[in-house]
Motif scaffolding. Sequence first.
Motif, short mmCIF file in Angstrom:
data_model
loop_
_atom_site.label_atom_id
_atom_site.label_comp_id
_atom_site.label_asym_id
_atom_site.label_seq_id
_atom_site.Cartn_x
_atom_site.Cartn_y
_atom_site.Cartn_z
N MET A 1 0.85 -1.17 -0.04
CA MET A 1 -0.18 0.07 0.02
C MET A 1 0.82 1.32 -0.15
SD MET A 1 -2.99 -0.82 0.30
CE MET A 1 -4.07 0.40 0.70
N PRO A 2 0.58 2.22 -0.62
CA PRO A 2 1.20 3.58 -0.77
C PRO A 2 0.93 4.52 0.48
CG PRO A 2 -0.63 3.94 -2.22
CD PRO A 2 -0.53 2.35 -1.65
N PHE A 3 1.58 3.94 1.66
CA PHE A 3 1.12 4.52 2.81
C PHE A 3 1.86 6.00 2.68
CE2 PHE A 3 0.91 0.47 4.46
CZ PHE A 3 -0.60 0.18 4.50
N ALA A 4 1.23 7.09 3.62
CA ALA A 4 1.89 8.34 3.74
C ALA A 4 3.20 8.10 4.46
CB ALA A 4 0.92 9.17 4.53
N LYS A 5 4.18 9.16 3.98
CA LYS A 5 5.50 9.14 4.59
C LYS A 5 5.41 9.52 6.08
CE LYS A 5 7.87 9.83 0.21
NZ LYS A 5 8.51 8.41 0.13
N ARG A 6 4.53 10.41 6.41
CA ARG A 6 4.69 10.86 7.77
C ARG A 6 4.36 9.64 8.75
NH1 ARG A 6 -0.01 12.87 5.96
NH2 ARG A 6 -2.15 11.93 6.46
N LEU A 7 3.90 8.49 8.29
CA LEU A 7 3.78 7.15 8.96
C LEU A 7 5.34 6.45 9.28
CD1 LEU A 7 0.52 5.42 7.72
CD2 LEU A 7 1.02 6.93 9.65
N ASP A 8 6.21 6.90 8.52
CA ASP A 8 7.60 6.47 8.84
C ASP A 8 8.17 6.96 10.07
OD1 ASP A 8 7.37 5.14 6.41
OD2 ASP A 8 8.53 6.78 5.28
N ASN A 9 7.48 8.23 10.79
CA ASN A 9 7.78 8.69 11.85
C ASN A 9 7.49 8.27 13.23
OD1 ASN A 9 9.30 10.77 10.29
ND2 ASN A 9 7.50 11.87 10.33
N VAL A 10 6.34 7.23 12.94
CA VAL A 10 5.66 6.67 14.33
C VAL A 10 6.01 5.25 14.17
CG1 VAL A 10 4.41 8.63 14.71
CG2 VAL A 10 3.51 6.82 13.15
N GLU A 11 5.62 4.63 15.48
CA GLU A 11 5.37 3.19 15.47
C GLU A 11 4.23 2.93 16.58
OE1 GLU A 11 9.10 2.34 18.63
OE2 GLU A 11 9.45 2.01 16.46
N THR A 12 3.81 1.62 16.61
CA THR A 12 2.67 1.18 17.43
C THR A 12 3.30 1.40 18.97
OG1 THR A 12 3.19 -1.12 17.55
CG2 THR A 12 1.58 -0.57 15.83
N SER A 13 2.26 1.82 19.81
CA SER A 13 2.49 2.05 21.19
C SER A 13 2.93 0.91 21.77
CB SER A 13 1.15 2.27 21.92
OG SER A 13 1.10 2.42 23.28
N ALA A 14 4.12 0.98 22.55
CA ALA A 14 4.79 0.08 23.39
C ALA A 14 3.82 -0.66 24.41
CB ALA A 14 5.78 0.37 24.02
N ILE A 15 2.78 0.22 24.75
CA ILE A 15 2.01 -0.06 26.10
C ILE A 15 0.99 -1.11 25.27
CG2 ILE A 15 0.23 0.76 27.62
CD1 ILE A 15 1.87 3.24 27.78
N ARG A 16 0.39 -0.53 23.92
CA ARG A 16 -0.63 -1.27 23.46
C ARG A 16 -0.31 -2.70 23.31
NH1 ARG A 16 -5.47 0.96 25.18
NH2 ARG A 16 -5.24 3.27 24.97
N GLU A 17 1.07 -2.74 22.65
CA GLU A 17 1.59 -4.33 22.46
C GLU A 17 1.81 -5.22 23.60
OE1 GLU A 17 2.50 -5.26 19.22
OE2 GLU A 17 1.09 -3.64 18.56
N LEU A 18 1.97 -4.38 24.54
CA LEU A 18 2.34 -5.12 25.87
C LEU A 18 1.03 -5.87 26.50
CD1 LEU A 18 4.23 -5.99 28.19
CD2 LEU A 18 3.48 -3.82 29.38
N PHE A 19 -0.25 -5.07 25.99
CA PHE A 19 -1.62 -5.61 26.19
C PHE A 19 -1.83 -6.93 25.74
CE2 PHE A 19 -3.58 -1.50 27.39
CZ PHE A 19 -2.90 -1.31 28.39
N LYS A 20 -1.25 -7.46 24.63
CA LYS A 20 -1.31 -8.51 23.89
C LYS A 20 -0.70 -9.91 24.87
CE LYS A 20 -0.63 -6.52 19.38
NZ LYS A 20 0.18 -6.65 18.19
#
Length: 395
Positions: A1-20
């Motif tokens: 998918m041709p995602f917006a370049k601004r998404l390169d500056n962020v990643e998913t929340s470490a807290i939300r990932e921990l909830f898994k």
Amino acid sequence: MPFAKRLDNVETSAIRELFKLLGKPGIISLAGGFPDSAMFDVTGLSQASQRALQEEPGGALQYGATEGFEPLRTQLAQFMAGKGIDVRPDGLVVTTGSQQALDLLGKTLIDPGDKVIVEGPTFLATIQCFRLYGADLVSAPVDEHGVMVDVLEQQIIEHKPKFIYLIPTFGNPSGATLSRERRIKVLELAARHQVLVVEDDPYGDLYFGEPPPPSLMALSQQVPASREWLVYCGSMSKVLSPGLRVGWMVAPPALLQKAVMCKQFSDAHTSTFAQATAAQYLKAGRMPATLDHVRTVYAERARAMGQALARELGDAVAFTQPRGGLFFWARLTGAGGKVKDAGEFAKRAIEQGVAFVPGAPFFAKDPDHSTFRLSFATADVQKIEEAIARLGRAV
């Protein structure tokens, strides 16, 4: 998918990932930053929602003004007056949680490459949000008395930031409270350097014992020309219900106008039913009793956690006992050859049946990998003591 370049500056929340990881049987979570649902005033909220439907069904169920439901704006202005803040109902906009206020600030103020000063550490979602809009974040150091204002002034002079973002009272994750003396200095810096200061205040009402110093906005009366450089973000999430998604923002008129325009594009308005319910709740006068209850419960849990940390981990951990809010901020010392890296400690803790959040993701720059955050909000005293005993075995 041709995602917006601004998404390169962020990643998913470490807290939300921990909830898994929390589906594992027997896990005690000290990770979340949310209030205890057992303390929600269900009766009061039920009555408020019923009154909203009975007294103003059209207003509660129909589209509404982007700026917010007028009866709620009136109640919020009165609520803030109780904190020593003079604001007219038309001087604030109701947001979908205070987190939308951060997004609106990003949309209205940040151009790619703009410098923005945040505390180190600070609210993780703030880092993600501002980076999404291309901000170059500068991290201002924090001690137990809040942001270090001498360093902050040097950073203002060097970086000429678009704005400064602070959580002055019971910060997330630091738990630190900016002293009254430093608050005055922050206001003087804002006026002298003509730099916008954003005061995020979701935890200010959750104090144990003596109230904290007045908010920056309340104290601005003492520092000429500082009020025009202040933004205040408030929230009902930590004191009433996160599910209502009711927050608000007070800002200079020109900024407020732009924020309302951007909110129109985003969600048209915050849920009118939620706003009408919150307005009826505040009007009924139940908030003081609710606050007294949650303060008492959280204070007891915070005391229990501090005592357990000292007993079970000893000199392997350093911390300051919080005077309010929802969090402990702690640092592993490595004493006696114990673990020093909080990421490794978190893995060991999961094996022992406890979850918490390592501190590194809360830093915009130069993370301290020995730090970690514990929440005492959602576990009772017995679970807190058991969880810290398990951490003692993991360290």
